[in-house]
Design a protein around this motif. Structure first.
Motif, PDB file in Angstrom:
ATOM      1  N   VAL A  27      50.725  48.387 101.448  1.00  0.00           N
ATOM      2  CA  VAL A  27      49.972  48.036 100.244  1.00  0.00           C
ATOM      3  C   VAL A  27      50.779  46.971  99.513  1.00  0.00           C
ATOM      4  CG1 VAL A  27      49.102  48.881  98.047  1.00  0.00           C
ATOM      5  CG2 VAL A  27      48.947  50.311 100.075  1.00  0.00           C
ATOM      6  N   ARG A  28      50.133  45.857  99.200  1.00  0.00           N
ATOM      7  CA  ARG A  28      50.823  44.753  98.541  1.00  0.00           C
ATOM      8  C   ARG A  28      51.307  45.166  97.162  1.00  0.00           C
ATOM      9  NH1 ARG A  28      46.872  39.779  98.577  1.00  0.00           N
ATOM     10  NH2 ARG A  28      46.020  41.148  97.009  1.00  0.00           N
ATOM     11  N   GLY A  29      52.332  44.481  96.682  1.00  0.00           N
ATOM     12  CA  GLY A  29      52.816  44.713  95.334  1.00  0.00           C
ATOM     13  C   GLY A  29      51.797  44.244  94.313  1.00  0.00           C
ATOM     14  N   HIS A  30      51.804  44.872  93.137  1.00  0.00           N
ATOM     15  CA  HIS A  30      50.837  44.499  92.106  1.00  0.00           C
ATOM     16  C   HIS A  30      51.395  44.805  90.719  1.00  0.00           C
ATOM     17  CE1 HIS A  30      50.158  48.773  92.928  1.00  0.00           C
ATOM     18  NE2 HIS A  30      49.763  48.866  91.676  1.00  0.00           N
ATOM     19  N   TRP A  31      50.809  44.159  89.731  1.00  0.00           N
ATOM     20  CA  TRP A  31      51.177  44.378  88.331  1.00  0.00           C
ATOM     21  C   TRP A  31      50.202  45.370  87.711  1.00  0.00           C
ATOM     22  CZ3 TRP A  31      55.452  42.461  86.123  1.00  0.00           C
ATOM     23  CH2 TRP A  31      56.065  41.374  86.708  1.00  0.00           C
ATOM     24  N   THR A  32      50.725  46.244  86.837  1.00  0.00           N
ATOM     25  CA  THR A  32      49.865  47.098  86.024  1.00  0.00           C
ATOM     26  C   THR A  32      50.307  46.977  84.579  1.00  0.00           C
ATOM     27  OG1 THR A  32      51.305  49.022  86.334  1.00  0.00           O
ATOM     28  CG2 THR A  32      49.442  48.791  87.847  1.00  0.00           C
ATOM     29  N   VAL A  39      54.217  46.041  84.308  1.00  0.00           N
ATOM     30  CA  VAL A  39      55.183  46.676  85.216  1.00  0.00           C
ATOM     31  C   VAL A  39      54.824  46.280  86.640  1.00  0.00           C
ATOM     32  CG1 VAL A  39      56.104  48.861  86.059  1.00  0.00           C
ATOM     33  CG2 VAL A  39      55.487  48.611  83.653  1.00  0.00           C
ATOM     34  N   TRP A  40      55.814  45.820  87.417  1.00  0.00           N
ATOM     35  CA  TRP A  40      55.606  45.428  88.802  1.00  0.00           C
ATOM     36  C   TRP A  40      55.826  46.624  89.717  1.00  0.00           C
ATOM     37  CZ3 TRP A  40      53.423  42.057  91.766  1.00  0.00           C
ATOM     38  CH2 TRP A  40      53.802  41.942  93.100  1.00  0.00           C
ATOM     39  N   HIS A  41      54.858  46.896  90.587  1.00  0.00           N
ATOM     40  CA  HIS A  41      54.978  47.940  91.601  1.00  0.00           C
ATOM     41  C   HIS A  41      55.147  47.239  92.938  1.00  0.00           C
ATOM     42  CE1 HIS A  41      53.723  51.043  88.778  1.00  0.00           C
ATOM     43  NE2 HIS A  41      52.890  50.140  88.304  1.00  0.00           N
ATOM     44  N   ARG A  42      56.271  47.466  93.602  1.00  0.00           N
ATOM     45  CA  ARG A  42      56.575  46.721  94.816  1.00  0.00           C
ATOM     46  C   ARG A  42      55.747  47.195  96.005  1.00  0.00           C
ATOM     47  NH1 ARG A  42      62.484  48.747  96.758  1.00  0.00           N
ATOM     48  NH2 ARG A  42      61.843  50.830  97.297  1.00  0.00           N
TER      49      ARG A  42
END
Length: 93
Positions: free
Chosen positions: A54-59, A81-84
């Protein structure tokens, strides 16, 4: 003469203790550093049919209002917050 001997003995003991602490701390630091970057051991032994990256994404996350140790109130605010990137596996039941 005796006082000079005691002073030299104490100084030598302090030097040995300090040098020993330096050696031990450097060994601790060396063992704590990663041996190599990009370790993908978790992705080696997985069933590729059920697992995917699953690609990293911002929330956006709300940080509520709070008071610091001086009693000053800080208002709540949104933080990004960045989720790697991570491996997600779906198991059959």
């Amino acid at each position: 003469m005796i006082d000079g001997f005691k002073r030299a003995l104490a100084l030598g003991a302090a030097t040995v203790a300090l040098a020993g602490g330096t050696v031990l701390s450097s060994v601790g630091i060396a063992s704590a550093t990663p041996s190599h970057h990009g370790d993908h051991t978790a992705t080696r032994h997985v069933d590729r049919g059920r697992c995917h990256m699953v690609r990293g994404h911002w929330t956006r996350v709300w940080r509520p209002a709070w008071r610091d140790r001086h009693g000053v109130r800080h208002g709540g605010h949104w933080v990004r917050v960045w989720h790697r990137e991570r491996l997600v596996c779906h198991h059959r039941r």
